[in-house]
Write a protein that holds these residues in place. Structure first.
Motif, PDB file in Angstrom:
ATOM      1  N   ARG A   1       0.826  -1.204   0.000  1.00  0.00           N
ATOM      2  CA  ARG A   1       0.000   0.000   0.000  1.00  0.00           C
ATOM      3  C   ARG A   1       0.864   1.259   0.000  1.00  0.00           C
ATOM      4  NH1 ARG A   1      -3.644  -0.806   4.166  1.00  0.00           N
ATOM      5  NH2 ARG A   1      -2.027  -0.094   5.567  1.00  0.00           N
ATOM      6  N   VAL A   2       1.930   1.251   0.803  1.00  0.00           N
ATOM      7  CA  VAL A   2       2.815   2.421   0.866  1.00  0.00           C
ATOM      8  C   VAL A   2       3.416   2.704  -0.515  1.00  0.00           C
ATOM      9  CG1 VAL A   2       5.003   3.264   1.794  1.00  0.00           C
ATOM     10  CG2 VAL A   2       3.314   2.255   3.330  1.00  0.00           C
ATOM     11  N   HIS A   3       3.901   1.657  -1.192  1.00  0.00           N
ATOM     12  CA  HIS A   3       4.452   1.849  -2.547  1.00  0.00           C
ATOM     13  C   HIS A   3       3.385   2.380  -3.499  1.00  0.00           C
ATOM     14  CE1 HIS A   3       8.605   0.439  -2.736  1.00  0.00           C
ATOM     15  NE2 HIS A   3       8.308  -0.509  -1.867  1.00  0.00           N
ATOM     16  N   LEU A   4       2.229   1.729  -3.472  1.00  0.00           N
ATOM     17  CA  LEU A   4       1.160   2.064  -4.418  1.00  0.00           C
ATOM     18  C   LEU A   4       0.697   3.517  -4.252  1.00  0.00           C
ATOM     19  CD1 LEU A   4      -0.926   0.921  -6.531  1.00  0.00           C
ATOM     20  CD2 LEU A   4      -2.456   0.550  -4.605  1.00  0.00           C
ATOM     21  N   ILE A   5       0.350   3.883  -3.032  1.00  0.00           N
ATOM     22  CA  ILE A   5      -0.218   5.225  -2.808  1.00  0.00           C
ATOM     23  C   ILE A   5       0.838   6.297  -3.071  1.00  0.00           C
ATOM     24  CG2 ILE A   5      -1.419   6.718  -1.173  1.00  0.00           C
ATOM     25  CD1 ILE A   5      -3.013   4.254  -2.135  1.00  0.00           C
ATOM     26  N   ASN A   6       2.081   6.020  -2.689  1.00  0.00           N
ATOM     27  CA  ASN A   6       3.149   6.973  -2.970  1.00  0.00           C
ATOM     28  C   ASN A   6       3.332   7.207  -4.466  1.00  0.00           C
ATOM     29  OD1 ASN A   6       5.357   8.314  -1.249  1.00  0.00           O
ATOM     30  ND2 ASN A   6       4.679   6.587  -0.008  1.00  0.00           N
ATOM     31  N   GLY A   7       3.095   6.176  -5.251  1.00  0.00           N
ATOM     32  CA  GLY A   7       3.281   6.314  -6.697  1.00  0.00           C
ATOM     33  C   GLY A   7       2.146   7.057  -7.376  1.00  0.00           C
ATOM     34  N   LEU A   8       0.963   6.972  -6.811  1.00  0.00           N
ATOM     35  CA  LEU A   8      -0.224   7.509  -7.494  1.00  0.00           C
ATOM     36  C   LEU A   8      -0.216   9.026  -7.637  1.00  0.00           C
ATOM     37  CD1 LEU A   8      -3.032   5.302  -5.955  1.00  0.00           C
ATOM     38  CD2 LEU A   8      -2.154   5.249  -8.297  1.00  0.00           C
ATOM     39  N   GLY A   9       0.500   9.707  -6.759  1.00  0.00           N
ATOM     40  CA  GLY A   9       0.543  11.165  -6.832  1.00  0.00           C
ATOM     41  C   GLY A   9       1.322  11.677  -8.030  1.00  0.00           C
ATOM     42  N   GLY A  10       2.033  10.795  -8.718  1.00  0.00           N
ATOM     43  CA  GLY A  10       2.816  11.227  -9.870  1.00  0.00           C
ATOM     44  C   GLY A  10       4.258  11.542  -9.496  1.00  0.00           C
ATOM     45  N   PHE A  11       5.001  12.096 -10.439  1.00  0.00           N
ATOM     46  CA  PHE A  11       6.403  12.434 -10.181  1.00  0.00           C
ATOM     47  C   PHE A  11       6.488  13.509  -9.111  1.00  0.00           C
ATOM     48  CE2 PHE A  11       6.636  10.525 -14.380  1.00  0.00           C
ATOM     49  CZ  PHE A  11       7.646   9.602 -14.161  1.00  0.00           C
TER      50      PHE A  11
ATOM     51  N   SER B   1       9.815   8.973  -8.219  1.00  0.00           N
ATOM     52  CA  SER B   1       8.453   8.457  -8.122  1.00  0.00           C
ATOM     53  C   SER B   1       8.433   7.341  -7.094  1.00  0.00           C
ATOM     54  CB  SER B   1       7.953   7.962  -9.483  1.00  0.00           C
ATOM     55  OG  SER B   1       8.631   6.812  -9.899  1.00  0.00           O
TER      56      SER B   1
ATOM     57  N   ASP C   1      11.400   4.967  -4.199  1.00  0.00           N
ATOM     58  CA  ASP C   1      12.798   4.608  -4.465  1.00  0.00           C
ATOM     59  C   ASP C   1      13.214   4.704  -5.928  1.00  0.00           C
ATOM     60  OD1 ASP C   1      11.488   2.433  -5.639  1.00  0.00           O
ATOM     61  OD2 ASP C   1      11.693   1.207  -3.851  1.00  0.00           O
ATOM     62  N   SER C   2      12.382   5.347  -6.773  1.00  0.00           N
ATOM     63  CA  SER C   2      12.683   5.378  -8.203  1.00  0.00           C
ATOM     64  C   SER C   2      13.098   6.797  -8.607  1.00  0.00           C
ATOM     65  CB  SER C   2      11.438   4.934  -8.985  1.00  0.00           C
ATOM     66  OG  SER C   2      11.740   4.771 -10.345  1.00  0.00           O
TER      67      SER C   2
END
Lengths: 216, 216
Positions: free
Chosen positions: B19-29, B186, B189-190
Protein backbone atom coordinates in the motif's frame (compact mmCIF):
# COMPACT_ATOMS: atom_id res chain seq x y z
CA UNK A 1 29.78 26.46 -12.01
CA UNK A 2 28.99 30.14 -11.67
CA UNK A 3 25.98 30.63 -9.41
CA UNK A 4 23.84 33.72 -9.15
CA UNK A 5 22.97 34.54 -5.53
CA UNK A 6 19.59 36.17 -4.97
CA UNK A 7 18.66 37.27 -1.44
CA UNK A 8 15.37 38.19 0.25
CA UNK A 9 15.52 41.87 -0.63
CA UNK A 10 16.28 41.11 -4.26
CA UNK A 11 13.46 38.55 -4.44
CA UNK A 12 11.02 41.16 -3.10
CA UNK A 13 12.13 43.67 -5.75
CA UNK A 14 11.64 41.30 -8.70
CA UNK A 15 8.93 41.99 -11.26
CA UNK A 16 5.83 40.06 -10.11
CA UNK A 17 5.71 37.67 -13.07
CA UNK A 18 9.45 37.00 -12.92
CA UNK A 19 9.13 36.17 -9.23
CA UNK A 20 6.21 33.83 -9.89
CA UNK A 21 8.21 31.94 -12.53
CA UNK A 22 11.35 31.83 -10.40
CA UNK A 23 9.79 30.65 -7.13
CA UNK A 24 7.58 28.11 -8.91
CA UNK A 25 10.67 26.60 -10.52
CA UNK A 26 12.75 26.38 -7.35
CA UNK A 27 10.66 23.62 -5.80
CA UNK A 28 11.85 21.21 -8.49
CA UNK A 29 9.83 18.95 -10.77
CA UNK A 30 6.17 18.66 -9.84
CA UNK A 31 3.32 16.27 -10.14
CA UNK A 32 0.82 17.53 -12.68
CA UNK A 33 -2.73 16.17 -13.03
CA UNK A 34 -6.14 17.03 -14.37
CA UNK A 35 -8.80 17.47 -11.69
CA UNK A 36 -12.27 16.43 -12.85
CA UNK A 37 -15.39 17.68 -11.06
CA UNK A 38 -19.10 18.03 -11.75
CA UNK A 39 -21.08 21.11 -10.81
CA UNK A 40 -24.44 20.91 -9.03
CA UNK A 41 -26.17 21.69 -12.31
CA UNK A 42 -24.24 18.96 -14.11
CA UNK A 43 -21.43 20.74 -15.97
CA UNK A 44 -18.28 18.63 -16.23
CA UNK A 45 -15.33 20.74 -15.13
CA UNK A 46 -11.65 20.02 -15.76
CA UNK A 47 -8.60 21.92 -14.52
CA UNK A 48 -4.86 21.31 -14.51
CA UNK A 49 -3.05 21.39 -11.14
CA UNK A 50 0.63 21.14 -10.30
CA UNK A 51 0.11 21.53 -6.55
CA UNK A 52 -0.98 17.97 -5.76
CA UNK A 53 1.06 15.97 -3.26
CA UNK A 54 1.07 12.68 -1.38
CA UNK A 55 0.01 13.15 2.25
CA UNK A 56 -0.04 9.60 3.56
CA UNK A 57 -0.67 5.97 2.63
CA UNK A 58 -2.89 4.83 5.50
CA UNK A 59 -5.51 6.15 4.96
CA UNK A 60 -4.56 6.90 1.34
CA UNK A 61 -4.53 10.71 1.29
CA UNK A 62 -3.61 13.31 -1.31
CA UNK A 63 -3.66 17.06 -0.85
CA UNK A 64 -3.64 20.07 -3.15
CA UNK A 65 -3.24 23.81 -2.73
CA UNK A 66 -5.63 26.46 -4.03
CA UNK A 67 -4.48 30.05 -4.33
CA UNK A 68 -6.57 32.91 -2.88
CA UNK A 69 -9.39 33.78 -5.33
CA UNK A 70 -8.10 31.10 -7.67
CA UNK A 71 -9.02 30.99 -11.35
CA UNK A 72 -9.79 27.37 -10.48
CA UNK A 73 -12.66 28.53 -8.27
CA UNK A 74 -15.11 26.22 -10.06
CA UNK A 75 -13.02 23.20 -9.10
CA UNK A 76 -12.91 24.20 -5.44
CA UNK A 77 -16.65 24.90 -5.32
CA UNK A 78 -17.52 21.60 -7.01
CA UNK A 79 -15.25 19.59 -4.71
CA UNK A 80 -16.87 21.04 -1.61
CA UNK A 81 -20.46 20.93 -2.90
CA UNK A 82 -20.34 17.38 -4.34
CA UNK A 83 -17.72 15.86 -2.03
CA UNK A 84 -15.89 14.11 -4.85
CA UNK A 85 -13.29 14.69 -7.59
CA UNK A 86 -10.99 12.77 -9.87
CA UNK A 87 -7.24 13.03 -10.44
CA UNK A 88 -6.07 12.02 -13.90
CA UNK A 89 -2.42 11.71 -14.88
CA UNK A 90 -1.25 13.65 -17.93
CA UNK A 91 0.67 11.96 -20.73
CA UNK A 92 2.54 13.13 -23.79
CA UNK A 93 -0.53 12.84 -26.04
CA UNK A 94 -2.69 15.25 -24.03
CA UNK A 95 -0.40 17.76 -22.31
CA UNK A 96 -1.34 20.61 -24.66
CA UNK A 97 -5.06 20.08 -24.05
CA UNK A 98 -4.29 19.74 -20.34
CA UNK A 99 -2.46 23.09 -20.32
CA UNK A 100 -5.34 24.69 -22.23
CA UNK A 101 -7.75 23.87 -19.36
CA UNK A 102 -5.99 26.64 -17.38
CA UNK A 103 -7.65 29.28 -19.59
CA UNK A 104 -10.43 31.21 -17.82
CA UNK A 105 -13.50 29.68 -19.38
CA UNK A 106 -16.93 30.84 -18.30
CA UNK A 107 -18.60 28.78 -15.57
CA UNK A 108 -21.13 27.15 -17.95
CA UNK A 109 -18.38 25.92 -20.32
CA UNK A 110 -17.13 22.35 -19.89
CA UNK A 111 -13.36 22.37 -20.31
CA UNK A 112 -13.64 18.76 -21.53
CA UNK A 113 -15.49 19.98 -24.62
CA UNK A 114 -13.48 23.18 -24.97
CA UNK A 115 -10.10 21.40 -25.13
CA UNK A 116 -11.18 18.08 -26.64
CA UNK A 117 -10.87 15.55 -23.84
CA UNK A 118 -13.45 12.88 -23.02
CA UNK A 119 -15.37 12.70 -19.72
CA UNK A 120 -15.69 9.10 -18.56
CA UNK A 121 -18.18 7.98 -15.91
CA UNK A 122 -17.77 4.55 -14.35
CA UNK A 123 -18.36 2.43 -11.27
CA UNK A 124 -21.00 4.91 -10.06
CA UNK A 125 -18.35 7.47 -9.23
CA UNK A 126 -20.02 10.92 -9.32
CA UNK A 127 -17.19 12.91 -10.94
CA UNK A 128 -15.86 12.57 -14.49
CA UNK A 129 -12.58 10.78 -15.18
CA UNK A 130 -10.46 11.73 -18.20
CA UNK A 131 -10.71 8.83 -20.62
CA UNK A 132 -7.39 9.68 -22.25
CA UNK A 133 -5.49 9.39 -18.93
CA UNK A 134 -3.88 6.04 -18.19
CA UNK A 135 -3.95 6.49 -14.41
CA UNK A 136 -7.23 7.74 -12.92
CA UNK A 137 -8.08 8.23 -9.25
CA UNK A 138 -11.47 8.71 -7.62
CA UNK A 139 -11.11 10.91 -4.55
CA UNK A 140 -13.48 11.76 -1.68
CA UNK A 141 -13.14 15.21 -0.12
CA UNK A 142 -12.11 14.96 3.55
CA UNK A 143 -10.91 18.28 4.88
CA UNK A 144 -10.31 21.94 4.03
CA UNK A 145 -7.36 23.55 5.78
CA UNK A 146 -6.94 27.33 5.61
CA UNK A 147 -3.28 28.33 5.44
CA UNK A 148 -3.30 31.80 6.92
CA UNK A 149 0.29 32.77 6.13
CA UNK A 150 -0.58 33.41 2.45
CA UNK A 151 -4.36 32.87 2.33
CA UNK A 152 -4.11 29.62 0.40
CA UNK A 153 -6.37 26.64 0.97
CA UNK A 154 -5.32 23.03 1.27
CA UNK A 155 -7.86 20.42 0.21
CA UNK A 156 -7.29 16.94 1.58
CA UNK A 157 -8.92 13.95 -0.09
CA UNK A 158 -8.97 10.19 0.32
CA UNK A 159 -8.27 8.00 -2.71
CA UNK A 160 -11.22 5.62 -2.82
CA UNK A 161 -10.86 4.25 -6.33
CA UNK A 162 -7.78 3.52 -8.44
CA UNK A 163 -7.74 2.78 -12.16
CA UNK A 164 -4.26 1.85 -13.34
CA UNK A 165 -3.00 -0.12 -16.37
CA UNK A 166 -2.33 -3.68 -15.27
CA UNK A 167 1.10 -3.77 -16.89
CA UNK A 168 2.24 -0.72 -14.87
CA UNK A 169 1.71 -2.41 -11.49
CA UNK A 170 4.56 -4.31 -9.86
CA UNK A 171 4.05 -7.01 -7.26
CA UNK A 172 5.56 -4.83 -4.53
CA UNK A 173 2.99 -2.10 -5.24
CA UNK A 174 5.35 0.11 -7.25
CA UNK A 175 3.65 1.88 -10.15
CA UNK A 176 5.71 2.32 -13.31
CA UNK A 177 4.69 5.89 -14.16
CA UNK A 178 6.94 5.92 -17.22
CA UNK A 179 5.18 2.92 -18.72
CA UNK A 180 1.90 4.80 -18.15
CA UNK A 181 3.46 7.76 -20.03
CA UNK A 182 2.82 10.04 -17.07
CA UNK A 183 4.73 13.30 -17.46
CA UNK A 184 6.01 15.90 -14.99
CA UNK A 185 6.20 19.70 -15.11
CA UNK A 186 8.41 22.50 -13.87
CA UNK A 187 7.61 26.13 -13.24
CA UNK A 188 4.34 27.36 -14.71
CA UNK A 189 4.50 26.07 -18.24
CA UNK A 190 7.25 23.51 -18.88
CA UNK A 191 6.41 19.84 -19.47
CA UNK A 192 8.82 16.92 -19.36
CA UNK A 193 8.88 13.21 -19.95
CA UNK A 194 11.26 11.09 -17.90
CA UNK A 195 13.99 8.47 -18.21
CA UNK A 196 14.39 6.16 -15.25
CA UNK A 197 17.84 6.18 -13.69
CA UNK A 198 17.21 3.36 -11.21
CA UNK A 199 15.18 1.98 -8.35
CA UNK A 200 17.29 1.80 -5.21
CA UNK A 201 17.17 -0.61 -2.28
CA UNK A 202 15.92 0.42 1.19
CA UNK A 203 18.82 2.35 2.74
CA UNK A 204 20.56 1.04 5.87
CA UNK A 205 23.46 2.69 7.71
CA UNK A 206 25.94 -0.13 7.21
CA UNK A 207 25.05 -1.09 3.64
CA UNK A 208 25.56 0.43 0.21
CA UNK A 209 22.34 1.00 -1.76
CA UNK A 210 21.92 -1.19 -4.80
CA UNK A 211 19.64 -1.33 -7.81
CA UNK A 212 16.47 -3.35 -7.26
CA UNK A 213 15.37 -3.33 -10.89
CA UNK A 214 16.70 -6.81 -11.52
CA UNK A 215 14.62 -8.33 -8.74
CA UNK A 216 11.37 -6.52 -9.58
CA UNK B 1 -5.45 -0.52 -22.33
CA UNK B 2 -6.49 -2.96 -19.63
CA UNK B 3 -6.87 -1.18 -16.31
CA UNK B 4 -6.94 -2.77 -12.88
CA UNK B 5 -9.61 -1.21 -10.66
CA UNK B 6 -8.82 -1.10 -6.95
CA UNK B 7 -11.47 0.23 -4.56
CA UNK B 8 -11.37 1.45 -0.96
CA UNK B 9 -11.96 -1.95 0.61
CA UNK B 10 -9.24 -3.53 -1.51
CA UNK B 11 -6.81 -0.71 -0.69
CA UNK B 12 -7.43 -1.26 3.03
CA UNK B 13 -6.72 -4.99 2.69
CA UNK B 14 -3.38 -4.55 0.92
CA UNK B 15 -0.16 -5.57 2.62
CA UNK B 16 1.17 -2.48 4.40
CA UNK B 17 4.34 -2.13 2.32
CA UNK B 18 2.48 -2.72 -0.95
CA UNK B 19 0.00 0.00 0.00
CA UNK B 20 2.82 2.42 0.87
CA UNK B 21 4.45 1.85 -2.55
CA UNK B 22 1.16 2.06 -4.42
CA UNK B 23 -0.22 5.23 -2.81
CA UNK B 24 3.15 6.97 -2.97
CA UNK B 25 3.28 6.31 -6.70
CA UNK B 26 -0.22 7.51 -7.49
CA UNK B 27 0.54 11.16 -6.83
CA UNK B 28 2.82 11.23 -9.87
CA UNK B 29 6.40 12.43 -10.18
CA UNK B 30 7.67 14.33 -7.18
CA UNK B 31 10.16 16.98 -6.30
CA UNK B 32 13.08 15.44 -4.41
CA UNK B 33 15.64 17.45 -2.45
CA UNK B 34 18.20 17.17 0.29
CA UNK B 35 17.35 19.10 3.45
CA UNK B 36 20.41 20.40 5.29
CA UNK B 37 20.22 21.38 8.96
CA UNK B 38 22.59 21.94 11.87
CA UNK B 39 21.87 20.66 15.35
CA UNK B 40 22.28 22.84 18.43
CA UNK B 41 25.54 21.04 19.24
CA UNK B 42 26.83 21.60 15.70
CA UNK B 43 26.25 18.31 13.86
CA UNK B 44 25.50 18.81 10.16
CA UNK B 45 22.41 16.79 9.30
CA UNK B 46 21.23 15.85 5.83
CA UNK B 47 18.04 14.03 4.78
CA UNK B 48 16.27 13.33 1.51
CA UNK B 49 12.64 14.48 1.15
CA UNK B 50 10.13 13.95 -1.63
CA UNK B 51 7.32 15.80 0.14
CA UNK B 52 8.41 19.36 -0.66
CA UNK B 53 6.02 21.59 -2.56
CA UNK B 54 5.59 25.16 -3.74
CA UNK B 55 3.12 27.06 -1.54
CA UNK B 56 3.24 30.57 -2.99
CA UNK B 57 5.48 33.10 -4.71
CA UNK B 58 4.76 36.24 -2.69
CA UNK B 59 6.10 35.77 -0.09
CA UNK B 60 8.23 32.95 -1.53
CA UNK B 61 7.04 29.93 0.46
CA UNK B 62 7.79 26.21 0.33
CA UNK B 63 6.24 23.54 2.49
CA UNK B 64 7.06 19.96 3.37
CA UNK B 65 5.32 17.11 5.16
CA UNK B 66 6.74 15.11 8.08
CA UNK B 67 5.20 11.78 9.00
CA UNK B 68 4.24 10.98 12.60
CA UNK B 69 7.38 9.90 14.53
CA UNK B 70 9.41 10.32 11.39
CA UNK B 71 12.82 8.75 10.93
CA UNK B 72 13.70 12.31 9.86
CA UNK B 73 13.08 13.49 13.43
CA UNK B 74 16.54 15.13 13.60
CA UNK B 75 15.65 17.34 10.63
CA UNK B 76 12.38 18.48 12.19
CA UNK B 77 14.00 19.18 15.55
CA UNK B 78 16.86 21.14 13.96
CA UNK B 79 14.52 23.23 11.81
CA UNK B 80 12.45 24.25 14.82
CA UNK B 81 15.38 24.80 17.19
CA UNK B 82 17.59 26.79 14.79
CA UNK B 83 14.88 28.35 12.60
CA UNK B 84 16.72 27.63 9.35
CA UNK B 85 17.36 24.90 6.78
CA UNK B 86 18.58 24.46 3.24
CA UNK B 87 16.96 22.74 0.25
CA UNK B 88 19.40 21.30 -2.26
CA UNK B 89 18.38 19.86 -5.62
CA UNK B 90 19.55 16.35 -6.44
CA UNK B 91 21.30 15.56 -9.72
CA UNK B 92 22.36 12.42 -11.51
CA UNK B 93 25.84 12.43 -9.92
CA UNK B 94 24.59 12.30 -6.33
CA UNK B 95 21.24 10.52 -6.27
CA UNK B 96 22.66 7.34 -4.72
CA UNK B 97 24.28 9.28 -1.89
CA UNK B 98 21.06 11.28 -1.55
CA UNK B 99 19.02 8.07 -1.20
CA UNK B 100 21.51 6.73 1.34
CA UNK B 101 20.76 9.67 3.68
CA UNK B 102 17.40 7.99 4.37
CA UNK B 103 19.15 5.28 6.41
CA UNK B 104 18.56 5.60 10.16
CA UNK B 105 21.90 6.95 11.30
CA UNK B 106 22.46 7.73 14.97
CA UNK B 107 21.85 11.32 16.02
CA UNK B 108 25.55 12.14 16.41
CA UNK B 109 26.42 10.96 12.87
CA UNK B 110 26.57 13.57 10.12
CA UNK B 111 24.93 12.14 7.00
CA UNK B 112 27.20 14.41 4.93
CA UNK B 113 30.21 12.40 6.12
CA UNK B 114 28.42 9.06 6.12
CA UNK B 115 27.35 9.28 2.46
CA UNK B 116 30.20 11.43 1.08
CA UNK B 117 28.64 14.80 0.35
CA UNK B 118 30.20 18.16 1.22
CA UNK B 119 28.64 20.67 3.64
CA UNK B 120 29.07 24.21 2.34
CA UNK B 121 28.62 27.30 4.52
CA UNK B 122 28.28 30.68 2.85
CA UNK B 123 26.85 34.20 3.14
CA UNK B 124 26.48 33.73 6.91
CA UNK B 125 23.60 31.30 6.41
CA UNK B 126 23.44 29.10 9.55
CA UNK B 127 22.60 25.75 7.87
CA UNK B 128 24.81 23.71 5.56
CA UNK B 129 24.21 23.70 1.81
CA UNK B 130 25.20 20.66 -0.27
CA UNK B 131 28.18 21.73 -2.36
CA UNK B 132 27.45 19.12 -5.05
CA UNK B 133 23.92 20.51 -5.67
CA UNK B 134 23.57 23.01 -8.50
CA UNK B 135 20.49 24.69 -7.05
CA UNK B 136 20.61 25.56 -3.35
CA UNK B 137 18.02 27.40 -1.29
CA UNK B 138 18.35 28.97 2.14
CA UNK B 139 15.02 28.77 3.95
CA UNK B 140 13.72 30.41 7.15
CA UNK B 141 11.20 28.42 9.22
CA UNK B 142 7.85 30.26 9.38
CA UNK B 143 5.10 27.97 10.62
CA UNK B 144 4.30 24.46 11.83
CA UNK B 145 0.84 23.17 10.90
CA UNK B 146 -0.46 19.99 12.53
CA UNK B 147 -2.56 17.95 10.12
CA UNK B 148 -4.84 16.01 12.42
CA UNK B 149 -6.40 13.68 9.87
CA UNK B 150 -3.27 11.50 9.76
CA UNK B 151 -1.01 13.08 12.41
CA UNK B 152 1.43 14.52 9.91
CA UNK B 153 3.14 17.87 10.28
CA UNK B 154 3.51 20.53 7.62
CA UNK B 155 6.50 22.82 7.92
CA UNK B 156 6.24 26.10 6.01
CA UNK B 157 9.38 28.07 5.21
CA UNK B 158 10.30 31.24 3.38
CA UNK B 159 13.03 31.12 0.74
CA UNK B 160 15.43 33.87 1.77
CA UNK B 161 18.45 32.96 -0.32
CA UNK B 162 18.73 31.43 -3.78
CA UNK B 163 21.88 30.01 -5.35
CA UNK B 164 21.29 28.99 -8.94
CA UNK B 165 23.66 28.50 -11.92
CA UNK B 166 23.58 31.69 -14.02
CA UNK B 167 23.10 29.78 -17.27
CA UNK B 168 19.94 28.10 -15.92
CA UNK B 169 18.08 31.39 -15.37
CA UNK B 170 15.89 32.83 -18.14
CA UNK B 171 15.00 36.51 -18.37
CA UNK B 172 11.36 35.75 -17.55
CA UNK B 173 12.38 34.05 -14.29
CA UNK B 174 12.02 30.49 -15.60
CA UNK B 175 14.63 28.10 -14.21
CA UNK B 176 15.91 25.43 -16.55
CA UNK B 177 15.97 22.51 -14.11
CA UNK B 178 17.19 20.16 -16.80
CA UNK B 179 20.27 22.26 -17.48
CA UNK B 180 20.92 22.14 -13.72
CA UNK B 181 20.63 18.33 -13.94
CA UNK B 182 17.90 18.32 -11.31
CA UNK B 183 16.16 14.94 -11.21
CA UNK B 184 12.71 13.81 -10.08
CA UNK B 185 11.48 10.71 -8.25
CA UNK B 186 8.45 8.46 -8.12
CA UNK B 187 7.21 6.20 -5.38
CA UNK B 188 9.67 5.52 -2.58
CA UNK B 189 12.80 4.61 -4.47
CA UNK B 190 12.68 5.38 -8.20
CA UNK B 191 14.77 8.21 -9.67
CA UNK B 192 14.36 9.78 -13.10
CA UNK B 193 16.01 12.36 -15.31
CA UNK B 194 13.83 14.34 -17.67
CA UNK B 195 13.50 15.35 -21.32
CA UNK B 196 11.67 18.60 -21.97
CA UNK B 197 8.64 18.32 -24.22
CA UNK B 198 7.92 22.03 -24.46
CA UNK B 199 7.16 25.29 -22.71
CA UNK B 200 3.64 26.43 -23.52
CA UNK B 201 2.16 29.92 -23.81
CA UNK B 202 -0.26 31.34 -21.22
CA UNK B 203 -3.63 29.73 -22.01
CA UNK B 204 -6.60 31.86 -23.12
CA UNK B 205 -10.08 30.59 -23.96
CA UNK B 206 -10.07 31.72 -27.59
CA UNK B 207 -6.50 30.87 -28.49
CA UNK B 208 -4.53 27.70 -29.13
CA UNK B 209 -1.50 27.26 -26.87
CA UNK B 210 1.86 27.51 -28.64
CA UNK B 211 5.47 26.72 -27.82
CA UNK B 212 7.33 29.62 -26.24
CA UNK B 213 10.76 28.03 -26.45
CA UNK B 214 11.71 29.99 -29.58
CA UNK B 215 11.08 33.33 -27.89
CA UNK B 216 12.82 32.54 -24.61
Amino acid sequence: MKRACINSNEIALLDKQVRVHLINGLGGFKSVSLVGTRSEIGTNNLAIFSSIFHLGANPPLVAMIFRPSPPERDTLRNIISTGFYTLNHINEDIYKQAHQTSARYDIEVSEFEAVGLTPEFKSNFPSPFVKESAIQLGVAFKEKVDISINNTTMIIGEIIEIHVPEDCLSKDGFIDLEKANTITCSGLDSYHKTIRLDRLSYAKPDKEVTSILAVE
